[in-house]
Design a protein around this motif. Structure first.
Motif, mmCIF file in Angstrom:
data_model
loop_
_atom_site.group_PDB
_atom_site.id
_atom_site.type_symbol
_atom_site.label_atom_id
_atom_site.label_comp_id
_atom_site.label_asym_id
_atom_site.label_seq_id
_atom_site.Cartn_x
_atom_site.Cartn_y
_atom_site.Cartn_z
ATOM 1 N N ASP A 30 36.092 53.017 52.217
ATOM 2 C CA ASP A 30 35.227 52.013 51.590
ATOM 3 C C ASP A 30 34.039 52.673 50.887
ATOM 4 O O ASP A 30 33.621 52.234 49.803
ATOM 5 C CB ASP A 30 34.723 51.018 52.631
ATOM 6 N N ARG A 31 33.514 53.741 51.471
ATOM 7 C CA ARG A 31 32.376 54.415 50.843
ATOM 8 C C ARG A 31 32.794 55.058 49.516
ATOM 9 O O ARG A 31 32.057 54.983 48.524
ATOM 10 C CB ARG A 31 31.795 55.473 51.776
ATOM 11 N N ILE A 32 33.965 55.668 49.506
ATOM 12 C CA ILE A 32 34.469 56.270 48.266
ATOM 13 C C ILE A 32 34.693 55.187 47.214
ATOM 14 O O ILE A 32 34.378 55.361 46.035
ATOM 15 C CB ILE A 32 35.776 57.042 48.524
ATOM 16 N N ALA A 33 35.224 54.042 47.658
ATOM 17 C CA ALA A 33 35.446 52.935 46.722
ATOM 18 C C ALA A 33 34.129 52.462 46.108
ATOM 19 O O ALA A 33 34.052 52.174 44.904
ATOM 20 C CB ALA A 33 36.145 51.783 47.438
ATOM 21 N N LEU A 34 33.070 52.383 46.918
ATOM 22 C CA LEU A 34 31.759 51.981 46.412
ATOM 23 C C LEU A 34 31.253 52.959 45.369
ATOM 24 O O LEU A 34 30.660 52.563 44.354
ATOM 25 C CB LEU A 34 30.759 51.865 47.573
ATOM 26 N N GLU A 35 31.496 54.248 45.603
ATOM 27 C CA GLU A 35 31.089 55.271 44.629
ATOM 28 C C GLU A 35 31.828 55.095 43.308
ATOM 29 O O GLU A 35 31.309 55.464 42.245
ATOM 30 C CB GLU A 35 31.363 56.664 45.189
ATOM 31 N N GLU A 36 33.053 54.526 43.392
ATOM 32 C CA GLU A 36 33.855 54.308 42.186
ATOM 33 C C GLU A 36 33.535 52.973 41.511
ATOM 34 O O GLU A 36 34.105 52.648 40.473
ATOM 35 C CB GLU A 36 35.341 54.361 42.537
ATOM 36 N N GLY A 37 32.636 52.207 42.147
ATOM 37 C CA GLY A 37 32.244 50.939 41.551
ATOM 38 C C GLY A 37 33.022 49.733 42.033
ATOM 39 O O GLY A 37 32.972 48.661 41.413
ATOM 40 N N TYR A 38 33.719 49.875 43.165
ATOM 41 C CA TYR A 38 34.488 48.768 43.729
ATOM 42 C C TYR A 38 33.844 48.309 45.038
ATOM 43 O O TYR A 38 33.226 49.096 45.750
ATOM 44 C CB TYR A 38 35.938 49.193 43.991
ATOM 45 N N GLY A 39 34.040 47.037 45.366
ATOM 46 C CA GLY A 39 33.424 46.490 46.561
ATOM 47 C C GLY A 39 34.011 47.005 47.863
ATOM 48 O O GLY A 39 33.389 46.915 48.909
ATOM 49 N N GLY A 40 35.195 47.553 47.819
ATOM 50 C CA GLY A 40 35.851 48.101 49.004
ATOM 51 C C GLY A 40 37.142 48.784 48.614
ATOM 52 O O GLY A 40 37.614 48.664 47.463
ATOM 53 N N TRP A 41 37.721 49.517 49.573
ATOM 54 C CA TRP A 41 38.936 50.268 49.258
ATOM 55 C C TRP A 41 40.091 49.354 48.872
ATOM 56 O O TRP A 41 40.909 49.692 48.021
ATOM 57 C CB TRP A 41 39.333 51.142 50.448
ATOM 58 N N SER A 42 40.176 48.183 49.487
ATOM 59 C CA SER A 42 41.282 47.282 49.176
ATOM 60 C C SER A 42 41.272 46.887 47.702
ATOM 61 O O SER A 42 42.325 46.777 47.070
ATOM 62 C CB SER A 42 41.229 46.040 50.063
ATOM 63 N N LEU A 43 40.077 46.684 47.135
ATOM 64 C CA LEU A 43 39.979 46.336 45.717
ATOM 65 C C LEU A 43 40.364 47.513 44.835
ATOM 66 O O LEU A 43 41.079 47.362 43.828
ATOM 67 C CB LEU A 43 38.556 45.882 45.389
ATOM 68 N N LEU A 44 39.904 48.700 45.213
ATOM 69 C CA LEU A 44 40.261 49.896 44.453
ATOM 70 C C LEU A 44 41.760 50.135 44.504
ATOM 71 O O LEU A 44 42.401 50.422 43.479
ATOM 72 C CB LEU A 44 39.508 51.111 45.007
ATOM 73 N N ALA A 45 42.352 50.005 45.703
ATOM 74 C CA ALA A 45 43.788 50.246 45.860
ATOM 75 C C ALA A 45 44.611 49.223 45.090
ATOM 76 O O ALA A 45 45.654 49.548 44.520
ATOM 77 C CB ALA A 45 44.158 50.231 47.331
ATOM 78 N N ALA A 46 44.147 47.979 45.066
ATOM 79 C CA ALA A 46 44.855 46.939 44.321
ATOM 80 C C ALA A 46 44.860 47.254 42.825
ATOM 81 O O ALA A 46 45.867 47.067 42.139
ATOM 82 C CB ALA A 46 44.218 45.581 44.578
ATOM 83 N N LYS A 47 43.725 47.745 42.336
ATOM 84 C CA LYS A 47 43.638 48.135 40.932
ATOM 85 C C LYS A 47 44.575 49.292 40.645
ATOM 86 O O LYS A 47 45.301 49.300 39.636
ATOM 87 C CB LYS A 47 42.187 48.544 40.617
ATOM 88 N N ALA A 48 44.609 50.281 41.543
ATOM 89 C CA ALA A 48 45.487 51.434 41.362
ATOM 90 C C ALA A 48 46.949 51.013 41.405
ATOM 91 O O ALA A 48 47.778 51.514 40.635
ATOM 92 C CB ALA A 48 45.205 52.488 42.424
ATOM 93 N N ALA A 49 47.274 50.068 42.307
ATOM 94 C CA ALA A 49 48.654 49.612 42.431
ATOM 95 C C ALA A 49 49.124 48.916 41.164
ATOM 96 O O ALA A 49 50.280 49.050 40.749
ATOM 97 C CB ALA A 49 48.781 48.671 43.630
ATOM 98 N N ALA A 50 48.212 48.165 40.534
ATOM 99 C CA ALA A 50 48.570 47.453 39.303
ATOM 100 C C ALA A 50 48.901 48.431 38.178
ATOM 101 O O ALA A 50 49.681 48.116 37.275
ATOM 102 C CB ALA A 50 47.427 46.536 38.886
ATOM 103 N N GLU A 51 48.296 49.624 38.247
ATOM 104 C CA GLU A 51 48.520 50.620 37.204
ATOM 105 C C GLU A 51 49.532 51.689 37.618
ATOM 106 O O GLU A 51 49.870 52.559 36.823
ATOM 107 C CB GLU A 51 47.187 51.297 36.859
ATOM 108 N N ALA A 52 49.992 51.633 38.866
ATOM 109 C CA ALA A 52 50.883 52.666 39.389
ATOM 110 C C ALA A 52 52.247 52.596 38.722
ATOM 111 O O ALA A 52 52.732 51.513 38.362
ATOM 112 C CB ALA A 52 51.024 52.515 40.893
ATOM 113 N N PRO A 53 52.909 53.743 38.581
ATOM 114 C CA PRO A 53 54.221 53.774 37.932
ATOM 115 C C PRO A 53 55.376 53.400 38.844
ATOM 116 O O PRO A 53 56.510 53.313 38.393
ATOM 117 C CB PRO A 53 54.337 55.239 37.496
ATOM 118 N N ALA A 54 55.100 53.160 40.144
ATOM 119 C CA ALA A 54 56.206 52.907 41.083
ATOM 120 C C ALA A 54 57.033 51.687 40.676
ATOM 121 O O ALA A 54 58.252 51.683 40.832
ATOM 122 C CB ALA A 54 55.660 52.735 42.496
#
Length: 237
Positions: A30-54
């Motif tokens: 969560d702290r890393i996510a805040l540094e990236e400008g997201y409210g928490g890791w779940s929000l950051l991960a959701a954004k990454a998943a939307a852009e992921a090539p899987a």
């Protein structure tokens, strides 16, 4: 919002922070996510998943396929295997993860890293970390698996680590025949030889697979290689 680094790099950074400051991993994430400008890791991960090539990669896979996913340590190959299992489960197909390296707790951690609640797929996901994992063991465990089940094997080079197991080439041929007969998709996570790091290639390829024992790499129908957030997918036939 563009992240400063691929998600697997951010996750590695969170692990280091967790160890350095004796923080629970979820707090470090969560702290890393805040540094990236997201409210928490779940929000950051959701954004990454939307852009992921899987998701796009999963669409290229057919029942009976053997996919080889290769990368050097820390470049996201395990996460890619898990993300492919998630894509299968999103479509209602089971995902089974066999690992000779990770524990179930590790896999739960990786679900968290990609922003997925494992409980969402409780009836579709299975993890098996048995020391007995081999081609014969996997075929026996999946004897009744429905067509379209996505199977991740983590990782290729460990299958013949025990002397009592058949040689690697025999095991891969066994799994290839089994996958085609049952209509399964089998994803092999693979190590890349250290020599790749001295090369000038932006991505590893089939020639960089670490093979302590002989194996006909033409047995794999498709390959996916990862490095520094980049991906190369290829059908081998």
């Amino acid at each position: 919002m563009k992240m400063s680094a691929p998600i697997y790099h951010l996750k590695r950074k969170a692990r280091k922070l967790s160890r350095a400051e004796d923080l629970p991993l979820h707090q470090a994430l969560d702290r890393i996510a805040l540094e990236e400008g997201y409210g928490g890791w779940s929000l950051l991960a959701a954004k990454a998943a939307a852009e992921a090539p899987a998701g796009k990669l999963f669409q290229q896979l057919q029942p009976g396929d053997l996919l080889l996913v290769g990368a050097r340590p820390g470049h996201g190959k395990t996460l890619m295997g898990l993300e492919l299992a998630v894509e299968a489960m999103k479509s209602g197909r089971p995902g089974v993860f066999f690992s000779l390296e990770y524990t179930e707790e590790d896999i739960v951690d990786r679900f968290r890293a990609i922003g997925v609640d494992r409980a969402q797929f409780e009836r579709l996901f299975e993890f098996d970390g048995s020391d007995a994992i081999s081609a014969g063991y996997i075929a026996e465990r999946l004897a009744s698996a429905p067509r379209g089940t996505l199977v991740v094997i983590d990782y290729l080079q460990l299958l013949d680590q025990k002397r009592e197991n058949p040689e690697l080439s025999v095991q891969v041929r066994t799994l290839k025949a089994f996958a085609r007969e049952r209509g399964l998709i089998v994803v092999f996570i693979s190590q890349i030889d250290r020599s790749y790091e001295r090369s000038q290639k932006p991505l590893p390829d089939i020639a960089d697979i670490r093979l302590p024992n002989p194996l006909d790499l033409k047995l794999f129908d498709k390959t996916c290689f990862l490095n520094n957030g980049q991906l190369a997918f290829q059908a081998t036939r």
